[in-house]
Design a protein around this motif. Structure first.
Motif, short mmCIF file in Angstrom:
data_model
loop_
_atom_site.label_atom_id
_atom_site.label_comp_id
_atom_site.label_asym_id
_atom_site.label_seq_id
_atom_site.Cartn_x
_atom_site.Cartn_y
_atom_site.Cartn_z
N ARG A 172 0.80 -1.18 0.08
CA ARG A 172 0.08 0.01 0.03
C ARG A 172 0.81 1.38 -0.07
O ARG A 172 1.93 1.19 0.36
CB ARG A 172 -0.71 -0.05 1.19
N VAL A 173 0.43 2.29 -0.47
CA VAL A 173 0.97 3.54 -0.80
C VAL A 173 0.90 4.62 0.26
O VAL A 173 -0.56 4.96 0.65
CB VAL A 173 0.59 4.05 -2.04
N SER A 174 1.74 5.19 0.90
CA SER A 174 1.52 6.41 1.63
C SER A 174 1.30 7.83 0.78
O SER A 174 2.24 7.93 0.09
CB SER A 174 2.68 6.53 2.70
N LEU A 175 0.75 8.43 1.33
CA LEU A 175 0.06 9.72 0.56
C LEU A 175 0.58 11.29 1.32
O LEU A 175 0.28 11.10 2.45
CB LEU A 175 -1.24 9.90 0.03
N VAL A 176 1.21 11.99 0.66
CA VAL A 176 1.65 13.29 1.52
C VAL A 176 1.25 14.24 0.61
O VAL A 176 1.67 14.38 -0.61
CB VAL A 176 3.30 13.44 1.96
N GLY A 177 0.41 14.97 1.16
CA GLY A 177 -0.16 16.12 0.23
C GLY A 177 0.10 17.46 0.95
O GLY A 177 -0.25 17.64 2.22
N TRP A 178 0.56 18.59 0.15
CA TRP A 178 0.78 20.02 0.70
C TRP A 178 -0.60 20.82 0.29
O TRP A 178 -0.60 20.79 -1.06
CB TRP A 178 1.99 20.09 0.31
N SER A 179 -1.09 21.18 0.95
CA SER A 179 -2.06 22.34 0.91
C SER A 179 -3.41 21.91 -0.13
O SER A 179 -3.88 20.66 0.27
CB SER A 179 -1.74 23.57 0.09
N LEU A 180 -3.29 22.23 -1.51
CA LEU A 180 -4.32 21.61 -2.46
C LEU A 180 -4.02 19.80 -2.50
O LEU A 180 -4.88 19.29 -2.89
CB LEU A 180 -4.44 22.39 -3.72
N GLY A 181 -2.71 19.77 -2.56
CA GLY A 181 -2.22 18.34 -2.82
C GLY A 181 -2.75 17.25 -1.65
O GLY A 181 -2.97 16.29 -1.98
N GLY A 182 -3.05 17.96 -0.37
CA GLY A 182 -3.80 17.30 0.54
C GLY A 182 -4.96 16.87 0.15
O GLY A 182 -5.68 15.67 0.63
N LEU A 183 -5.89 17.69 -0.53
CA LEU A 183 -7.17 17.48 -0.74
C LEU A 183 -7.21 16.42 -1.95
O LEU A 183 -8.12 15.55 -1.59
CB LEU A 183 -7.82 18.74 -1.40
N TYR A 184 -6.16 16.42 -2.52
CA TYR A 184 -6.20 15.25 -3.71
C TYR A 184 -5.89 14.10 -2.98
O TYR A 184 -6.52 12.82 -3.38
CB TYR A 184 -4.83 15.51 -4.75
#
Length: 254
Positions: A105-117
């Protein structure tokens, strides 16, 4: 109950660039400390940038995570101009490919709008996602300014082909069924900190750091926290606890 989300102050917005410079300087001083951070197990990590930025903006963050043993990917889609059809299709396909080729499984790290994605990807494919960490992302609902943005986006959807392919992140469609950490700073001049706090429940947490919104991707406290969150064994999630000696980097105000 979480605070009612508000807009950042004009002063906080105007001082964002110089305060981001301080975050970079702090990282240079704290870089040797990262050698003692939790190591990764080699599972895939996908890092998504904020609005009107791209992979160069997360280069330091990705470099640090690779040095700690993580298999890190940038988003490789140029400048983030919003959820176009190309962005939606490519991110969904990339998540599926990373999961399939690694067998993990993949971990996701999103900054600002990237976090909404990242949230939308996790909702759409929880079986492919190990967990997510958002940085300065308006994860709370309802936020008046977010509803305004939604109305504007809906009104102009015909001007942005493919925008309707991604469910509005602020609509909170479906449940978030993976561990999630929201990182925020009360000095954020882009997104008010009160919008960046989840309602606390099982496997969901909010962690405050000191610094600016623009400096979150090179903030030493953020990098330490990412190493800790991403370095946990799958299925062994536990709330974040600052290590002895680094408590000043993580205010504990409510």
């Amino acid at each position: 109950m979480p605070a009612v989300p508000r807009r950042p102050s004009p002063a906080a917005l105007l001082t964002e660039p110089p305060r981001a410079g301080l975050d970079v300087a702090a990282l240079a001083a704290a870089w040797p400390l990262l050698a003692a951070a939790r190591r990764g197990d080699g599972h895939p990590v996908l890092v998504l940038p904020g609005l009107m930025t791209g992979d160069p903006a997360t280069a330091v963050l990705r470099t640090a995570l690779r040095a700690l043993g993580h298999d890190v990917s940038g988003w490789s889609l140029g400048t983030n101009r919003g959820p176009t059809g190309r962005v939606v299709d490519t991110l969904r396909a990339r998540l599926e490919r990373l999961h399939r080729t690694s067998g993990r499984r993949v971990s996701l790290v999103g900054w600002s709008l990237g976090g909404l994605y990242a949230q939308e990807l996790a909702r759409a494919a929880p079986g492919s996602v190990r967990g997510l960490v958002t940085l300065g992302t308006p994860v709370a609902r309802p936020a008046p300014w977010v509803r305004t943005a939604s109305a504007i986006a809906d009104a102009g959807a015909h001007l942005l082909p493919g925008a309707a392919a991604l469910p509005r992140p602020w609509a909170q469609r479906g449940s978030l069924r993976v561990p999630a950490t929201s990182v925020y700073t009360r000095a954020d001049g882009i997104v008010h900190w009160s919008s960046c706090r989840y309602e606390v429940r099982a496997r969901r947490e909010n962690v405050e750091v000191r610094g600016s919104h623009l400096g979150l991707a090179c903030n030493p406290a953020v990098l330490w926290l990412l190493a800790d969150r991403l370095g946990m064994a799958e299925g062994a999630w536990a709330p974040f606890r600052p290590p002895p000696g680094l408590g000043l980097l993580f205010p504990r105000r409510r």
